[in-house]
Design an enzyme around this catalytic site. Structure first.
Site, PDB file in Angstrom:
ATOM      1  N   SER A 181       0.599  -1.316  -0.264  1.00  0.00           N
ATOM      2  CA  SER A 181      -0.342   0.024  -0.234  1.00  0.00           C
ATOM      3  C   SER A 181       1.136   0.887  -0.289  1.00  0.00           C
ATOM      4  O   SER A 181       0.418   1.957  -0.328  1.00  0.00           O
ATOM      5  CB  SER A 181      -0.766  -0.315   1.172  1.00  0.00           C
ATOM      6  OG  SER A 181      -0.006   0.178   2.234  1.00  0.00           O
ATOM      7  N   TYR A 184      -3.025 -11.522   4.381  1.00  0.00           N
ATOM      8  CA  TYR A 184      -2.325 -12.151   5.038  1.00  0.00           C
ATOM      9  C   TYR A 184      -0.796 -12.347   4.459  1.00  0.00           C
ATOM     10  O   TYR A 184      -0.132 -13.026   3.539  1.00  0.00           O
ATOM     11  CB  TYR A 184      -2.102 -13.793   5.906  1.00  0.00           C
ATOM     12  CG  TYR A 184      -3.088 -13.867   7.191  1.00  0.00           C
ATOM     13  CD1 TYR A 184      -3.248 -11.538   8.296  1.00  0.00           C
ATOM     14  CD2 TYR A 184      -3.315 -14.210   8.287  1.00  0.00           C
ATOM     15  CE1 TYR A 184      -4.568 -11.674   8.910  1.00  0.00           C
ATOM     16  CE2 TYR A 184      -4.219 -14.354   9.073  1.00  0.00           C
ATOM     17  CZ  TYR A 184      -4.706 -13.073   9.575  1.00  0.00           C
ATOM     18  OH  TYR A 184      -5.066 -13.224  10.536  1.00  0.00           O
ATOM     19  N   TYR A 210      -4.537 -17.021   2.789  1.00  0.00           N
ATOM     20  CA  TYR A 210      -5.416 -15.762   2.926  1.00  0.00           C
ATOM     21  C   TYR A 210      -5.179 -15.057   2.831  1.00  0.00           C
ATOM     22  O   TYR A 210      -3.570 -14.140   2.787  1.00  0.00           O
ATOM     23  CB  TYR A 210      -5.815 -15.605   5.069  1.00  0.00           C
ATOM     24  CG  TYR A 210      -6.557 -14.665   4.988  1.00  0.00           C
ATOM     25  CD1 TYR A 210      -7.552 -14.133   4.299  1.00  0.00           C
ATOM     26  CD2 TYR A 210      -6.350 -14.016   6.870  1.00  0.00           C
ATOM     27  CE1 TYR A 210      -8.209 -13.143   4.893  1.00  0.00           C
ATOM     28  CE2 TYR A 210      -7.497 -12.829   6.345  1.00  0.00           C
ATOM     29  CZ  TYR A 210      -8.461 -12.639   5.904  1.00  0.00           C
ATOM     30  OH  TYR A 210      -9.425 -11.142   6.310  1.00  0.00           O
ATOM     31  N   GLY A 251      -6.932  -0.708   9.097  1.00  0.00           N
ATOM     32  CA  GLY A 251      -7.471   0.380   8.639  1.00  0.00           C
ATOM     33  C   GLY A 251      -8.802  -0.334   7.372  1.00  0.00           C
ATOM     34  O   GLY A 251      -8.527  -1.232   7.442  1.00  0.00           O
TER      35      GLY A 251
END
Length: 541
Positions: free
Chosen positions: A124, A480, A477, A184
């Site tokens: 990000s 993760y 997942y 977030g």
């Protein structure tokens, strides 16, 4: 020997000294770079109404606030000194996001979107091509409608801020999301999102009922205008592949006035292995109001210097201690754990949020509003899913590996309950019926020079676990994030290349995600190292 100055031919200028050529080249590059930056700024301003033009929205690398803003949400020191964005944009309104997307396309800049900064691989806020960051932390308003049991949540809000807001309006409502308050909502919701009450209510993404997104063309879409396929994709498939979501509408869930927690800790020499093996056979089958996850770690060595493994059975029950004990003591419960009334603490749901976040339940709820973590370290994480109980022999080998790393932690999260009732294709998150539990492997360390050693250990642990976890594919997942599973070749990744990691996260849902991506962002503007690829011409996947 006579030395002659090196020269370079420049068309129209004849031969010039190399030093002068390099100077001219650098000057031209510098001028072009400045021109690009000025053009981007002009573009950004030109797409805003005068009322939306403000000096505290866009920050260049020369800004005095740039570095502190950039580092404010970096949670993993492995990426602290990674490449920096040309601009850091902190929008107050959707108009700022629209301008950022449109102008990035026009000027060949890549876009990364940050909500809370918890992406395990830093995707990000880092990139190896020229890029900007759209950091949504200013867009974190939360509007609650308790009567109709829903809320609109800004894409930059944290889970802690959401829980705080709910508790301020009702003690009978909550939301099924994670236990770390600084996470977030943007990444959490769009990747799935589970927590202590997901066996009762499903994932956070299962409880998203609307969203507002800026798409690749700068348009603002909601559920009706984005269509069924895109709305399906952003709830578990990762919003960063499809646009910038700046607001989520979620369904609030009901919680009882009293919940109960306990934590039973056992070392290996205290019979932890037998209890852990039993837990594997019952945890997903217990009443959906009952959540017992396992945390495995290495406590401090004893006085003789011997290391061991400690297994903690941590519980949240949506009800009173009396009812909890009754369920545990039934033959199909977990009587072997030996829980007594003295082990149990009754509290409100919001106090359980404090408890699982590591705070005292008597502490002010204001701690949930703190967006910064108490400490930041180097870290690496991985994940697995387990469909058959790991035999005791397999657990013994696992213990031997864990004692090699004192800061290693495994979190075993039980599935079942509501999770088994939802179809694996309802949203992109596919890990439903048939999964006993998920595993999160976490390792932290303090020194940069030890990084390769610790990464090597984590990969060896992952290899050791291969016989005991899901296969074909070995499921992981998405929240993760793990680039060891595979990564894209920038914007030009093929379906086959991305499928290596895509099926691990999404199983067969990956195919539909690729179709949605191809129809909504055919030029693959919104990409990262593990974003959904577009179908290449002629492909029929």
């Amino acid at each position: 020997m006579q030395h002659y100055p090196l020269k370079m031919m420049i068309p129209g200028s004849g031969m010039v000294p190399l030093k002068l050529f390099l100077f001219l080249s650098l000057s031209v590059c510098f001028s072009a770079s400045n021109s690009t930056k000025e053009s981007f700024l002009q573009c950004f301003s030109s797409h805003l109404r005068p009322s939306n033009i403000t000096s505290d929205v866009i920050f260049s690398q020369n800004s005095s606030q740039y570095l502190s803003l950039l580092q404010s949400s970096i949670r993993n020191l492995r990426f602290l000194n990674a490449s920096k964005p040309q601009y850091l944009i902190t929008p107050y309104s959707e108009a700022h996001i629209q301008a950022a997307v449109i102008c990035s396309k026009e000027h060949g800049l890549h876009v990364r979107v940050r909500s809370g900064g918890h992406d395990y691989e830093g995707l990000s806020y880092i990139s190896d091509v020229p890029f900007i960051i759209i950091d949504l932390f200013q867009m974190r308003s939360i509007s609650l409608d308790i009567k109709n049991e829903y809320a609109w949540v800004g894409g930059g809000a944290t889970l802690g801020e959401l829980y705080y807001s709910i508790a301020g309006s009702s003690n009978l409502h909550g939301f099924p999301a994670g236990s770390c308050p600084t996470v977030g909502v943007g990444g959490h919701f769009s990747g799935g999102g589970f927590g202590t009450i997901f066996r009762k209510y499903g994932l956070a993404a299962d409880n998203v009922i609307d969203a507002k997104i800026v798409d690749v063309n700068g348009n603002i879409l909601d559920t009706k205008s984005m269509g069924e396929d895109l709305f399906w994709a952003i709830r578990g498939g990762g919003a960063q592949s499809f646009g910038v979501i700046f607001s989520w509408k979620i369904k609030l869930v009901r919680v009882p006035p009293t919940v109960t927690v306990f934590s039973i800790r056992k070392r290996l020499e205290q019979g932890a292995t037998k209890l852990l093996h039993k837990w594997q056979t019952v945890a997903d089958k217990l009443h959906q109001d009952l959540f017992i996850h396992v945390v495995m770690g290495v406590p401090s060595a004893n006085s003789k210097g011997n290391k061991t493994v400690r297994v903690s059975f941590d519980c949240l029950f949506l009800g009173t201690a009396e009812r909890l004990l009754s369920l545990l003591q039934q033959p199909d419960g977990f009587p072997e754990l030996g829980v007594t009334r003295d082990n149990c603490t009754e509290m409100s749901w919001i106090q359980s949020v404090l408890y699982f976040a590591g705070f005292s339940i008597t502490e002010s709820l204001d701690v949930l509003l703190n967006r910064t973590m108490s400490s930041t370290q180097f870290s690496k994480a991985k994940s697995d899913h387990v469909k058959e109980p790991i035999p005791e022999s397999g657990l013994e080998g696992l213990y031997k590996m864990l004692v090699e790393e004192k800061n290693s932690i495994l979190i075993l999260t039980p599935y079942g309950g509501r999770m088994s009732q939802i179809s694996s294709s309802e949203i992109p998150f596919p890990h439903r019926s048939g999964n006993l539990y998920g595993i999160q492997y976490i390792l932290d360390w303090a020194a940069a020079e030890e990084t390769e050693k610790h990464l090597g250990w984590m990969r060896r642990l992952y290899k050791y676990m291969e016989p005991y976890v899901s296969n074909s594919p070995r499921a992981a997942y998405f929240n993760y994030r793990d680039l060891d599973l595979g990564r894209n070749n920038k914007r030009h990744t093929s379906y086959a290349q991305a499928a290596v990691w895509g099926f691990k996260y999404f199983n067969n849902n990956f195919k539909r995600l690729v179709r949605v991506k191809t129809s909504t962002d055919p030029d693959n503007f919104f990409w990262n190292e593990q974003s959904i690829p577009v179908l290449q011409s002629g492909s029929t996947k």
